[in-house]
Design a protein around this motif. Structure first.
Motif, PDB file in Angstrom:
ATOM      1  N   GLN A 132       0.838  -1.195   0.000  1.00 41.43           N
ATOM      2  CA  GLN A 132       0.000   0.000   0.000  1.00 41.43           C
ATOM      3  C   GLN A 132       0.872   1.242   0.000  1.00 41.43           C
ATOM      4  O   GLN A 132       1.985   1.228   0.532  1.00 41.43           O
ATOM      5  N   THR A 133       0.347   2.308  -0.592  1.00 40.68           N
ATOM      6  CA  THR A 133       1.077   3.559  -0.664  1.00 40.68           C
ATOM      7  C   THR A 133       0.178   4.710  -0.215  1.00 40.68           C
ATOM      8  O   THR A 133      -1.041   4.668  -0.411  1.00 40.68           O
ATOM      9  N   LEU A 134       0.789   5.707   0.380  1.00 39.89           N
ATOM     10  CA  LEU A 134       0.068   6.861   0.896  1.00 39.89           C
ATOM     11  C   LEU A 134      -0.543   7.653  -0.253  1.00 39.89           C
ATOM     12  O   LEU A 134       0.135   7.980  -1.222  1.00 39.89           O
ATOM     13  N   SER A 135      -1.847   7.946  -0.146  1.00 40.86           N
ATOM     14  CA  SER A 135      -2.516   8.697  -1.210  1.00 40.86           C
ATOM     15  C   SER A 135      -3.033  10.058  -0.758  1.00 40.86           C
ATOM     16  O   SER A 135      -3.211  10.949  -1.571  1.00 40.86           O
TER      17      SER A 135
ATOM     18  N   ALA B  19     -10.190  -0.530   5.396  1.00 45.22           N
ATOM     19  CA  ALA B  19     -11.424  -0.176   4.698  1.00 45.22           C
ATOM     20  C   ALA B  19     -12.314  -1.405   4.631  1.00 45.22           C
ATOM     21  O   ALA B  19     -11.874  -2.483   4.246  1.00 45.22           O
ATOM     22  N   LYS B  20     -13.571  -1.254   5.040  1.00 48.02           N
ATOM     23  CA  LYS B  20     -14.512  -2.368   4.922  1.00 48.02           C
ATOM     24  C   LYS B  20     -15.518  -2.112   3.811  1.00 48.02           C
ATOM     25  O   LYS B  20     -16.165  -3.043   3.342  1.00 48.02           O
ATOM     26  N   ALA B  21     -15.627  -0.852   3.370  1.00 52.33           N
ATOM     27  CA  ALA B  21     -16.508  -0.519   2.247  1.00 52.33           C
ATOM     28  C   ALA B  21     -16.078   0.818   1.661  1.00 52.33           C
ATOM     29  O   ALA B  21     -15.694   1.729   2.403  1.00 52.33           O
ATOM     30  N   THR B  22     -16.121   0.920   0.337  1.00 49.27           N
ATOM     31  CA  THR B  22     -15.845   2.185  -0.346  1.00 49.27           C
ATOM     32  C   THR B  22     -16.941   2.414  -1.377  1.00 49.27           C
ATOM     33  O   THR B  22     -17.609   1.471  -1.802  1.00 49.27           O
ATOM     34  N   SER B  23     -17.104   3.681  -1.768  1.00 51.06           N
ATOM     35  CA  SER B  23     -18.070   3.994  -2.815  1.00 51.06           C
ATOM     36  C   SER B  23     -17.637   5.256  -3.544  1.00 51.06           C
ATOM     37  O   SER B  23     -16.823   6.030  -3.030  1.00 51.06           O
ATOM     38  N   GLY B  24     -18.185   5.434  -4.732  1.00 50.44           N
ATOM     39  CA  GLY B  24     -17.869   6.609  -5.535  1.00 50.44           C
ATOM     40  C   GLY B  24     -16.634   6.403  -6.384  1.00 50.44           C
ATOM     41  O   GLY B  24     -16.069   5.309  -6.432  1.00 50.44           O
TER      42      GLY B  24
ATOM     43  N   ALA C 136     -12.322   6.284  -3.013  1.00 50.61           N
ATOM     44  CA  ALA C 136     -12.865   5.093  -3.689  1.00 50.61           C
ATOM     45  C   ALA C 136     -11.937   3.885  -3.630  1.00 50.61           C
ATOM     46  O   ALA C 136     -12.404   2.750  -3.613  1.00 50.61           O
ATOM     47  N   ARG C 137     -10.626   4.109  -3.597  1.00 47.98           N
ATOM     48  CA  ARG C 137      -9.676   2.989  -3.611  1.00 47.98           C
ATOM     49  C   ARG C 137      -8.959   2.810  -2.273  1.00 47.98           C
ATOM     50  O   ARG C 137      -8.019   2.035  -2.162  1.00 47.98           O
ATOM     51  N   ALA C 138      -9.402   3.528  -1.244  1.00 49.11           N
ATOM     52  CA  ALA C 138      -8.731   3.451   0.058  1.00 49.11           C
ATOM     53  C   ALA C 138      -8.762   2.019   0.601  1.00 49.11           C
ATOM     54  O   ALA C 138      -9.757   1.322   0.486  1.00 49.11           O
ATOM     55  N   GLN C 139      -7.617   1.614   1.161  1.00 50.10           N
ATOM     56  CA  GLN C 139      -7.518   0.284   1.769  1.00 50.10           C
ATOM     57  C   GLN C 139      -7.221   0.358   3.260  1.00 50.10           C
ATOM     58  O   GLN C 139      -7.646  -0.513   4.013  1.00 50.10           O
ATOM     59  N   SER C 140      -6.464   1.372   3.667  1.00 47.42           N
ATOM     60  CA  SER C 140      -6.125   1.549   5.082  1.00 47.42           C
ATOM     61  C   SER C 140      -6.197   3.016   5.440  1.00 47.42           C
ATOM     62  O   SER C 140      -6.004   3.887   4.585  1.00 47.42           O
ATOM     63  N   ILE C 141      -6.476   3.274   6.721  1.00 52.80           N
ATOM     64  CA  ILE C 141      -6.525   4.633   7.251  1.00 52.80           C
ATOM     65  C   ILE C 141      -5.794   4.616   8.586  1.00 52.80           C
ATOM     66  O   ILE C 141      -5.976   3.697   9.389  1.00 52.80           O
TER      67      ILE C 141
ATOM     68  N   TYR D  76      -4.440   5.256   2.520  1.00 49.29           N
ATOM     69  CA  TYR D  76      -3.547   4.437   1.696  1.00 49.29           C
ATOM     70  C   TYR D  76      -4.345   3.659   0.658  1.00 49.29           C
ATOM     71  O   TYR D  76      -5.460   3.203   0.926  1.00 49.29           O
ATOM     72  N   VAL D  77      -3.726   3.482  -0.509  1.00 50.19           N
ATOM     73  CA  VAL D  77      -4.304   2.701  -1.605  1.00 50.19           C
ATOM     74  C   VAL D  77      -3.289   1.650  -2.018  1.00 50.19           C
ATOM     75  O   VAL D  77      -2.119   1.697  -1.621  1.00 50.19           O
ATOM     76  N   ALA D  78      -3.742   0.688  -2.835  1.00 55.59           N
ATOM     77  CA  ALA D  78      -2.817  -0.332  -3.345  1.00 55.59           C
ATOM     78  C   ALA D  78      -1.775   0.336  -4.232  1.00 55.59           C
ATOM     79  O   ALA D  78      -2.083   1.247  -4.997  1.00 55.59           O
TER      80      ALA D  78
END
Length: 179
Positions: free
Chosen positions: A40-43, A125-130, A135-140, A175-177
């Motif tokens: 994952q990379t910081l977005s 992230a357990k759910a994303t939308s938009g 939209a692509r977040a995996q971790s916070i 973070y996103v992939a």
């Protein structure tokens, strides 16, 4: 060189601008248990200001006792220049002005350096939308917290159902992939 002084000033300005620019590619230093998974990379980095909402309720361990129970966060999210870019609320959910959302679940926590502040967190992230920034977040990560802890005094039967809105600040890292 036609004007060495102007060239030197332009170089200095470029260096200072580079120092002031947000370095989104750099992960913050955190305890081991709050590190995001590899791949994952910081977005996005987003400071937040708002309240942690607590409600006076019965204690889980003893219904005859009362305590402040966490209900929800309510905060505005900002970019690094101070412009409001979204909001944070129950779920926990982060919603961008572009309409995208991410809901998270806590995976790890750390008390952080300030005893008077809510803990630092790692959420998945357990759910994303938009189609926007979340939209692509995996971790916070919730870091650099100030305030937000439940009121120090116990609540009583007379206060049952009363809300306490405790001011807090934090910085959220999304973070996103990796591409």
């Amino acid at each position: 060189m036609k004007n060495p002084c102007a060239t030197a000033m332009a170089c200095l300005a470029a260096i200072l601008a580079g120092c002031a620019a947000p370095n989104v590619g750099t992960n913050p230093l955190v305890p081991e248990n709050l590190r995001v998974p590899a791949g994952q990379t910081l977005s996005l980095v987003s400071p937040a200001t708002g309240v942690q909402i607590y409600e006076c309720g019965t204690a889980k361990t003893d219904p005859a006792k009362f305590e402040w129970v966490f209900k929800a966060p309510e905060a505005d999210l900002f970019d690094l220049s101070g412009k409001k870019i979204g909001k944070h609320y129950a779920g926990p959910t982060w919603e961008s002005n572009d309409g995208s959302k991410v809901a998270g679940e806590v995976k790890a926590r750390d008390d952080g350096p300030a005893a008077t502040a809510i803990p630092w967190l790692l959420l998945a992230a357990k759910a994303t939308s938009g189609n926007g920034v979340f939209a692509r977040a995996q971790s916070i990560q919730r870091l650099y917290t100030v305030g937000g802890k439940a009121p120090a005094g116990a609540c009583s039967k007379a206060q049952l159902g009363k809300e306490a809105r405790v001011p807090y600040k934090a910085t959220y890292y999304f973070y996103v992939a990796k591409p």
